[in-house]
Design an enzyme around this catalytic site. Sequence first.
Site, mmCIF file in Angstrom:
data_model
loop_
_atom_site.group_PDB
_atom_site.id
_atom_site.type_symbol
_atom_site.label_atom_id
_atom_site.label_comp_id
_atom_site.label_asym_id
_atom_site.label_seq_id
_atom_site.Cartn_x
_atom_site.Cartn_y
_atom_site.Cartn_z
ATOM 1 N N GLU A 151 0.991 -1.331 0.229
ATOM 2 C CA GLU A 151 -0.035 -0.057 -0.038
ATOM 3 C C GLU A 151 0.823 1.255 -0.140
ATOM 4 O O GLU A 151 2.075 1.308 0.376
ATOM 5 C CB GLU A 151 -1.104 -0.087 1.295
ATOM 6 C CG GLU A 151 -2.187 1.031 1.421
ATOM 7 C CD GLU A 151 -2.866 1.254 0.288
ATOM 8 O OE1 GLU A 151 -2.435 1.997 -0.636
ATOM 9 O OE2 GLU A 151 -4.037 0.685 0.299
ATOM 10 N N ARG A 165 -7.225 1.232 12.944
ATOM 11 C CA ARG A 165 -5.682 1.477 12.510
ATOM 12 C C ARG A 165 -5.812 2.593 11.361
ATOM 13 O O ARG A 165 -6.589 2.791 10.674
ATOM 14 C CB ARG A 165 -4.942 -0.030 11.786
ATOM 15 C CG ARG A 165 -5.664 -0.342 10.456
ATOM 16 C CD ARG A 165 -4.879 -1.405 9.988
ATOM 17 N NE ARG A 165 -5.567 -2.096 8.852
ATOM 18 C CZ ARG A 165 -5.349 -1.451 7.628
ATOM 19 N NH1 ARG A 165 -4.883 -0.193 7.402
ATOM 20 N NH2 ARG A 165 -6.017 -2.171 6.564
ATOM 21 N N ASN A 195 -4.893 4.085 7.555
ATOM 22 C CA ASN A 195 -4.610 3.493 6.383
ATOM 23 C C ASN A 195 -3.981 4.522 5.428
ATOM 24 O O ASN A 195 -2.955 4.789 5.875
ATOM 25 C CB ASN A 195 -6.222 3.290 5.776
ATOM 26 C CG ASN A 195 -6.192 2.100 4.706
ATOM 27 O OD1 ASN A 195 -5.306 1.093 4.827
ATOM 28 N ND2 ASN A 195 -7.062 2.208 3.792
ATOM 29 N N ASP A 239 -11.072 -4.778 11.363
ATOM 30 C CA ASP A 239 -12.025 -5.648 11.028
ATOM 31 C C ASP A 239 -13.035 -5.671 9.876
ATOM 32 O O ASP A 239 -13.799 -6.406 9.321
ATOM 33 C CB ASP A 239 -12.924 -6.359 12.149
ATOM 34 C CG ASP A 239 -12.244 -6.896 13.231
ATOM 35 O OD1 ASP A 239 -11.006 -7.267 13.184
ATOM 36 O OD2 ASP A 239 -12.596 -6.779 14.507
ATOM 37 N N GLU A 240 -13.037 -4.209 9.372
ATOM 38 C CA GLU A 240 -13.715 -3.953 8.230
ATOM 39 C C GLU A 240 -15.141 -4.076 8.379
ATOM 40 O O GLU A 240 -15.726 -4.432 7.303
ATOM 41 C CB GLU A 240 -13.162 -4.593 6.802
ATOM 42 C CG GLU A 240 -11.487 -4.576 6.795
ATOM 43 C CD GLU A 240 -11.122 -5.278 5.627
ATOM 44 O OE1 GLU A 240 -11.741 -5.861 4.762
ATOM 45 O OE2 GLU A 240 -9.744 -5.031 5.118
ATOM 46 N N ASN A 254 -9.658 5.569 2.112
ATOM 47 C CA ASN A 254 -8.544 5.490 1.112
ATOM 48 C C ASN A 254 -8.474 6.760 0.499
ATOM 49 O O ASN A 254 -9.373 7.407 0.009
ATOM 50 C CB ASN A 254 -8.790 4.615 0.131
ATOM 51 C CG ASN A 254 -8.271 3.142 0.406
ATOM 52 O OD1 ASN A 254 -6.961 3.066 0.557
ATOM 53 N ND2 ASN A 254 -8.869 1.955 0.731
ATOM 54 N N ASP A 295 -10.088 1.445 -4.185
ATOM 55 C CA ASP A 295 -8.858 1.483 -3.341
ATOM 56 C C ASP A 295 -8.272 2.875 -3.445
ATOM 57 O O ASP A 295 -8.825 3.963 -3.336
ATOM 58 C CB ASP A 295 -7.839 0.423 -3.464
ATOM 59 C CG ASP A 295 -7.367 -0.148 -2.108
ATOM 60 O OD1 ASP A 295 -6.517 0.889 -1.436
ATOM 61 O OD2 ASP A 295 -7.594 -1.425 -1.831
#
Length: 299
Positions: free
Chosen positions: A19, A102, A104, A122-123, A149, A205
């Site tokens: 990423e 977290r 990103n 955990d999305e 994102n 993304d």
Amino acid sequence: MTTLFQPTCVWDLKATLGEGPIWSAKDHALWFVDIKKQHIHRYDVNIGSKQTWHAPSPCGFIAPKKRGGFIVGCKTGLYDFDPKTGDFTFLTHVEPGLPNNRLNDGYVDHQGRLWFGSMDDDENSPTGKLYRYDARGLKVMDDDYVITNGPAVSPDGKTLYHNDTLKKHIYAFDLDADGHLSNKRLFAQLDAQGHTPPHGEGYMDGPVVDSAGNVWNALFFGWGVNCYAPDGRLIRTVRLPVSNVTKIAFGGHDLKTVYATTAAKGLSADDIKQQPLAGGLFRFEVDIPGQAQNEITHV
């Protein structure tokens, strides 16, 4: 003659969740992270050398500072990172009250301000937020995201793009000179149905904006990168030989070489057999250059 839009793998590192690629003109290198392995990677494009550092916790982005070194966004907060020594110096917590969140994706705007998002690891829950970090401190700029994102900013500095990955939306905001956002609106979206079962066209993304204002958006589970004109029209798709494309960066001496990070996360053993280069770093050439990488100015 260089063939445009033909991806090749330049580093088969099999990242779990590659990423956040950024181009460093100072050292002719591509920097990026592997979030799940807590790795920071450097690829020297001139000699092909590769280096890896281990971050204090899962790291979502790396952003260069004007004074040298980087800021790294980790699950445990923001860190100053000195690649010469390998040292990480803690700067600030971001969401100490949300231990399952977290950080990103991140971005440095034209004024040297750092922007980044948070997300539920955990999305599942819409606990993610969009932050601005500058000399005034840390400020929440938008919220209600499961997976954030971006962001990315237009060449004139007046439009900021930010993605809601699970909703498959790219949003556009008006961005003023002081770093305030307004007029949130839908810029582009993916349909639920598509050509790549079972995930349709994939998920939005990381976004990046080129020098003409086109928005390039990586497609997780979508086998490529979409390019949208400034008015939101889809004008190009570049296909890659792996399904999980996470973000691109424009590099090279003319900013016409695109580097794409990818991920093996979410793939089955059979998927990996079909995509042996999943998690690799890819490169392809384009005809319109990107924007130069900005640097953080306040730290």
